[in-house]
Design a protein around this motif. Structure first.
Motif, PDB file in Angstrom:
ATOM      1  N   ALA A  43       0.542   2.323  -0.751  1.00 42.06           N
ATOM      2  CA  ALA A  43       1.198   3.094  -1.945  1.00 42.06           C
ATOM      3  C   ALA A  43       2.218   4.066  -1.240  1.00 42.06           C
ATOM      4  O   ALA A  43       2.060   4.646  -0.094  1.00 42.06           O
ATOM      5  CB  ALA A  43       0.173   3.889  -2.730  1.00 42.06           C
ATOM      6  N   ALA A  44       3.426   4.323  -2.118  1.00 41.65           N
ATOM      7  CA  ALA A  44       4.222   5.099  -1.432  1.00 41.65           C
ATOM      8  C   ALA A  44       4.869   5.967  -2.508  1.00 41.65           C
ATOM      9  O   ALA A  44       5.101   5.523  -3.822  1.00 41.65           O
ATOM     10  CB  ALA A  44       5.677   4.627  -0.821  1.00 41.65           C
ATOM     11  N   TYR A  48       3.619   0.313  -5.105  1.00 43.22           N
ATOM     12  CA  TYR A  48       2.088  -0.019  -4.834  1.00 43.22           C
ATOM     13  C   TYR A  48       2.133  -1.430  -4.269  1.00 43.22           C
ATOM     14  O   TYR A  48       2.613  -2.218  -4.507  1.00 43.22           O
ATOM     15  CB  TYR A  48       1.150   0.124  -6.108  1.00 43.22           C
ATOM     16  N   LEU A  49       1.210  -1.530  -3.403  1.00 40.48           N
ATOM     17  CA  LEU A  49       0.958  -2.980  -2.957  1.00 40.48           C
ATOM     18  C   LEU A  49       0.166  -3.787  -4.285  1.00 40.48           C
ATOM     19  O   LEU A  49      -0.576  -2.871  -4.976  1.00 40.48           O
ATOM     20  CB  LEU A  49      -0.237  -2.742  -1.792  1.00 40.48           C
ATOM     21  N   PHE A  80      -5.189   2.070  -7.783  1.00 39.20           N
ATOM     22  CA  PHE A  80      -4.890   2.935  -7.010  1.00 39.20           C
ATOM     23  C   PHE A  80      -4.007   3.971  -7.627  1.00 39.20           C
ATOM     24  O   PHE A  80      -3.011   3.323  -8.094  1.00 39.20           O
ATOM     25  CB  PHE A  80      -4.609   2.642  -5.649  1.00 39.20           C
ATOM     26  N   THR A  81      -3.975   5.168  -7.339  1.00 41.77           N
ATOM     27  CA  THR A  81      -2.693   6.092  -7.928  1.00 41.77           C
ATOM     28  C   THR A  81      -2.467   7.142  -6.731  1.00 41.77           C
ATOM     29  O   THR A  81      -3.314   7.744  -6.307  1.00 41.77           O
ATOM     30  CB  THR A  81      -3.212   6.731  -9.054  1.00 41.77           C
ATOM     31  N   ILE A  82      -1.284   7.230  -6.278  1.00 42.68           N
ATOM     32  CA  ILE A  82      -0.740   7.985  -5.381  1.00 42.68           C
ATOM     33  C   ILE A  82      -0.008   9.257  -6.166  1.00 42.68           C
ATOM     34  O   ILE A  82       0.586   8.956  -6.949  1.00 42.68           O
ATOM     35  CB  ILE A  82       0.416   7.477  -4.339  1.00 42.68           C
ATOM     36  N   LEU A  94       7.158  -0.026   1.830  1.00 42.64           N
ATOM     37  CA  LEU A  94       5.828  -0.021   2.207  1.00 42.64           C
ATOM     38  C   LEU A  94       5.699  -0.821   3.721  1.00 42.64           C
ATOM     39  O   LEU A  94       4.761  -1.441   3.988  1.00 42.64           O
ATOM     40  CB  LEU A  94       4.828  -0.887   1.220  1.00 42.64           C
ATOM     41  N   ASP A  95       6.902  -0.462   4.495  1.00 39.99           N
ATOM     42  CA  ASP A  95       6.912  -1.141   5.785  1.00 39.99           C
ATOM     43  C   ASP A  95       6.490   0.083   6.586  1.00 39.99           C
ATOM     44  O   ASP A  95       7.157   0.911   6.934  1.00 39.99           O
ATOM     45  CB  ASP A  95       8.486  -1.714   6.192  1.00 39.99           C
TER      46      ASP A  95
END
Length: 121
Positions: free
Chosen positions: A48-49, A58-59, A66-68, A104-105
Motif C-alpha cells: 500500500a502507498a 493498494y496491492l 488493509f488500510t494505509i 508500489l515498485d
C-alpha cells in the motif's frame, strides 16, 4: 532519515494487526510513503502507498482488508490489517519516496526501515 516500524507479531488467520512506522520529519514529508513486504524466497512487493495529498493505492490481494493512513501529529504511518491470511506472512517494511508517481515498485523508494515481522498461523 529514519523509519522505525513496530506492531508486528503472530496472529491467527482471520485476525488483525496494526503496523506503525515512526518517521523523521524529513522522511515524513516525502511525496509518497508506502508499506512493502518480503516473504522468504520471494521478492519484495508493494502492499500500500499514500501520497502527500492522501491518495492511496493498494496491492489487489489486500484491497478491502488493509488500510494505509497517516498520523500527522506523530509523523507516523500506519497499516491496519484485518482478515489476515497465512499468505500475508512476511517481513513488513515502511518506505519513503521523494519523487513523483507514487507506485508500489520498491525500486523507486529512497528510504527504508528495518522491518517488522508478521506471521499468520
Amino acid at each position: 532519515v529514519q523509519l522505525v516500524e513496530s506492531g508486528g507479531g503472530l496472529v491467527q488467520p482471520g485476525g488483525s494487526l496494526r503496523l506503525s512506522c515512526l518517521a523523521s520529519a524529513r522522511t515524513y514529508s516525502s511525496y509518497c510513503l508506502g508499506w512493502f513486504r518480503e516473504a522468504p524466497g520471494k521478492s519484495r512487493e508493494g502492499v500500500a502507498a499514500i501520497v502527500r495529498d492522501g491518495t492511496t493505492t493498494y496491492l489487489s490481494s489486500v484491497k478491502g482488508r488493509f488500510t494505509i493512513s497517516k498520523g500527522n501529529a506523530e509523523n507516523s504511518l500506519f497499516l491496519q490489517m484485518s482478515n489476515l491470511k497465512p499468505e500475508d506472512t512476511a517481513m513488513y517494511y515502511c518506505a519513503g519516496r521523494s519523487g513523483s508517481m507514487c507506485l508500489l515498485d520498491p525500486s523507486r523508494y529512497d528510504y527504508w526501515g528495518q522491518g517488522t515481522q508478521v506471521t499468520v498461523s
